[in-house]
Design a protein around this motif. Sequence first.
Motif, mmCIF file in Angstrom:
data_model
loop_
_atom_site.group_PDB
_atom_site.id
_atom_site.type_symbol
_atom_site.label_atom_id
_atom_site.label_comp_id
_atom_site.label_asym_id
_atom_site.label_seq_id
_atom_site.Cartn_x
_atom_site.Cartn_y
_atom_site.Cartn_z
ATOM 1 N N CYS A 216 0.842 -1.214 0.000
ATOM 2 C CA CYS A 216 0.000 0.000 0.000
ATOM 3 C C CYS A 216 0.872 1.256 0.000
ATOM 4 O O CYS A 216 0.561 2.239 -0.694
ATOM 5 N N ILE A 217 1.977 1.235 0.777
ATOM 6 C CA ILE A 217 2.865 2.398 0.827
ATOM 7 C C ILE A 217 3.488 2.642 -0.542
ATOM 8 O O ILE A 217 3.581 3.793 -1.011
ATOM 9 N N LEU A 218 3.908 1.574 -1.221
ATOM 10 C CA LEU A 218 4.527 1.703 -2.541
ATOM 11 C C LEU A 218 3.592 2.337 -3.563
ATOM 12 O O LEU A 218 4.039 3.040 -4.481
ATOM 13 N N SER A 219 2.300 2.089 -3.420
ATOM 14 C CA SER A 219 1.340 2.658 -4.370
ATOM 15 C C SER A 219 1.248 4.181 -4.256
ATOM 16 O O SER A 219 0.724 4.843 -5.156
ATOM 17 N N PHE A 220 1.761 4.749 -3.134
ATOM 18 C CA PHE A 220 1.742 6.207 -2.946
ATOM 19 C C PHE A 220 3.145 6.800 -3.105
ATOM 20 O O PHE A 220 3.386 7.945 -2.710
ATOM 21 N N GLU A 221 4.055 6.043 -3.678
ATOM 22 C CA GLU A 221 5.450 6.487 -3.783
ATOM 23 C C GLU A 221 5.580 7.814 -4.533
ATOM 24 O O GLU A 221 6.331 8.709 -4.114
ATOM 25 N N ASP A 222 4.851 7.956 -5.631
ATOM 26 C CA ASP A 222 4.938 9.191 -6.430
ATOM 27 C C ASP A 222 4.499 10.411 -5.625
ATOM 28 O O ASP A 222 5.138 11.472 -5.676
ATOM 29 N N ILE A 224 4.435 10.717 -2.381
ATOM 30 C CA ILE A 224 5.388 10.948 -1.283
ATOM 31 C C ILE A 224 6.599 11.722 -1.794
ATOM 32 O O ILE A 224 7.060 12.682 -1.155
ATOM 33 N N GLU A 225 7.110 11.326 -2.952
ATOM 34 C CA GLU A 225 8.258 12.026 -3.538
ATOM 35 C C GLU A 225 7.875 13.433 -3.996
ATOM 36 O O GLU A 225 8.652 14.377 -3.862
ATOM 37 N N GLU A 226 6.667 13.567 -4.525
ATOM 38 C CA GLU A 226 6.201 14.873 -5.016
ATOM 39 C C GLU A 226 6.158 15.902 -3.898
ATOM 40 O O GLU A 226 6.478 17.079 -4.103
ATOM 41 N N LYS A 227 5.776 15.480 -2.692
ATOM 42 C CA LYS A 227 5.684 16.405 -1.557
ATOM 43 C C LYS A 227 6.920 16.346 -0.659
ATOM 44 O O LYS A 227 6.942 16.979 0.399
ATOM 45 N N ASN A 228 7.933 15.563 -1.106
ATOM 46 C CA ASN A 228 9.192 15.451 -0.361
ATOM 47 C C ASN A 228 8.950 15.089 1.106
ATOM 48 O O ASN A 228 9.524 15.675 2.035
ATOM 49 N N ILE A 229 8.080 14.110 1.308
ATOM 50 C CA ILE A 229 7.689 13.700 2.659
ATOM 51 C C ILE A 229 8.729 12.743 3.233
ATOM 52 O O ILE A 229 9.202 11.827 2.554
ATOM 53 N N ASP A 230 9.088 12.975 4.487
ATOM 54 C CA ASP A 230 9.994 12.087 5.211
ATOM 55 C C ASP A 230 9.169 10.933 5.768
ATOM 56 O O ASP A 230 8.374 11.112 6.693
ATOM 57 N N LEU A 231 9.339 9.755 5.197
ATOM 58 C CA LEU A 231 8.516 8.594 5.562
ATOM 59 C C LEU A 231 9.263 7.692 6.527
ATOM 60 O O LEU A 231 10.358 7.192 6.225
ATOM 61 N N ASN A 232 8.684 7.476 7.717
ATOM 62 C CA ASN A 232 9.266 6.574 8.717
ATOM 63 C C ASN A 232 8.401 5.321 8.820
ATOM 64 O O ASN A 232 7.221 5.406 9.174
ATOM 65 N N VAL A 233 8.978 4.178 8.489
ATOM 66 C CA VAL A 233 8.226 2.921 8.481
ATOM 67 C C VAL A 233 8.887 1.921 9.426
ATOM 68 O O VAL A 233 10.088 1.669 9.336
ATOM 69 N N LEU A 254 -6.057 5.509 5.136
ATOM 70 C CA LEU A 254 -5.309 6.171 6.203
ATOM 71 C C LEU A 254 -3.996 6.755 5.683
ATOM 72 O O LEU A 254 -3.619 7.885 6.039
ATOM 73 N N ILE A 255 -3.300 6.001 4.840
ATOM 74 C CA ILE A 255 -2.033 6.498 4.278
ATOM 75 C C ILE A 255 -2.297 7.673 3.337
ATOM 76 O O ILE A 255 -1.572 8.683 3.348
ATOM 77 N N SER A 256 -3.340 7.553 2.518
ATOM 78 C CA SER A 256 -3.698 8.627 1.591
ATOM 79 C C SER A 256 -4.009 9.919 2.338
ATOM 80 O O SER A 256 -3.546 11.001 1.957
ATOM 81 N N ASN A 257 -4.762 9.821 3.434
ATOM 82 C CA ASN A 257 -5.099 11.013 4.218
ATOM 83 C C ASN A 257 -3.860 11.618 4.868
ATOM 84 O O ASN A 257 -3.715 12.847 4.927
ATOM 85 N N ALA A 258 -2.971 10.760 5.380
ATOM 86 C CA ALA A 258 -1.754 11.262 6.025
ATOM 87 C C ALA A 258 -0.914 12.062 5.043
ATOM 88 O O ALA A 258 -0.381 13.129 5.375
ATOM 89 N N ILE A 259 -0.804 11.567 3.807
ATOM 90 C CA ILE A 259 -0.033 12.277 2.771
ATOM 91 C C ILE A 259 -0.749 13.557 2.361
ATOM 92 O O ILE A 259 -0.144 14.621 2.203
#
Length: 348
Positions: A216-222, A224-233, A254-259
Amino acid sequence: MRINHKENDFASRLRNFAVEFLSVFFIVALNGTFLVLILTTAINKGANTSSLALIGILYLLFGCTISACLIYFVKGRVYYNKIKAVCEAANKVAKGDFNERVPVLFDKPKSEMDYLAVNFNKMLTEISSLENMRNNFVADVSHEIKTPLSVIQGYADLLQNQDLSVKKRSEYTFLLSEAITSLTNLVTNILKLNKIENQGIIQKEKFSLDEQIRYCILSFEDKIEEKNIDLNVDLDDVTVKSDRALLEIVWNNLISNAIKYTSYGGTVSIDLKKDKNGIMVRVADNGCGMSREMQKHIFDKFYQGDTSRSQEGNGLGLALVKQVVNMLNCKIEVESTLNKGSEFIVTI
């Protein structure tokens, strides 16, 4: 209040038996008293044994007939009126009047008919609530669909202008595509929500929960990179037996809303932990956060607390999450502070 409740049912039956027994006893005693008076009068007038027997038999026949009719009329009339009231209320409900109620004479039911009236009224209250929810849902859906349709209509009209520059045409085409995507997502979520609400069977299977969350996280990779988000997993190796498709809806939303609600260069944390108390999935961000009033309604359908970002969603994501969590007997909690971020914790 249920009719099969043992204590209430026993007390009701005992009370009804006492009332009916005393009623019959009173009528029999009254008849017996009159019979004794009649026989005594006949004996005083010198009536013989045959005459006394005939008088007794005739009186018993007459008295029993009158008593039976009296008991039947009184008892039957009471039940007839109560059943008639229920039938009249049911007829009005069938015509669409969900505000109708059956009159209840006592605060606490005293007979089976009282229980019927109370439970019938309770059923009508539930039906009325569901009808209001349905009407509100239809109104909300109509309103939400109208917005992207208006946008689509507007840009479609603009694109008909033959004098548009290539740059403007490309811009309008992009915005038109975005509006169509928004409408498609809205309809998809409505269908998902309807399916989940009517789904009676949960298809459980064993699968790796940490692998599902990674996917699920990988599906939002673009994004995450677009907003330069620091992702802690931080994901423990966890295997669960649950409905894979339903849980995927939870993590995606939940991941979509967080981003979505995290500013450029912000932080999103996703944790999966397993201990003796169960499995906990935590999705947190340091975004815009929510006020206490917003937190009361975030699981309501079509609710959008942050109107500045309303174009990015349709207010159905967290409603879907709540439905899934309830179906799977899980638990979801939210902690949020305005302008500091939000944290959603799902416990399986």
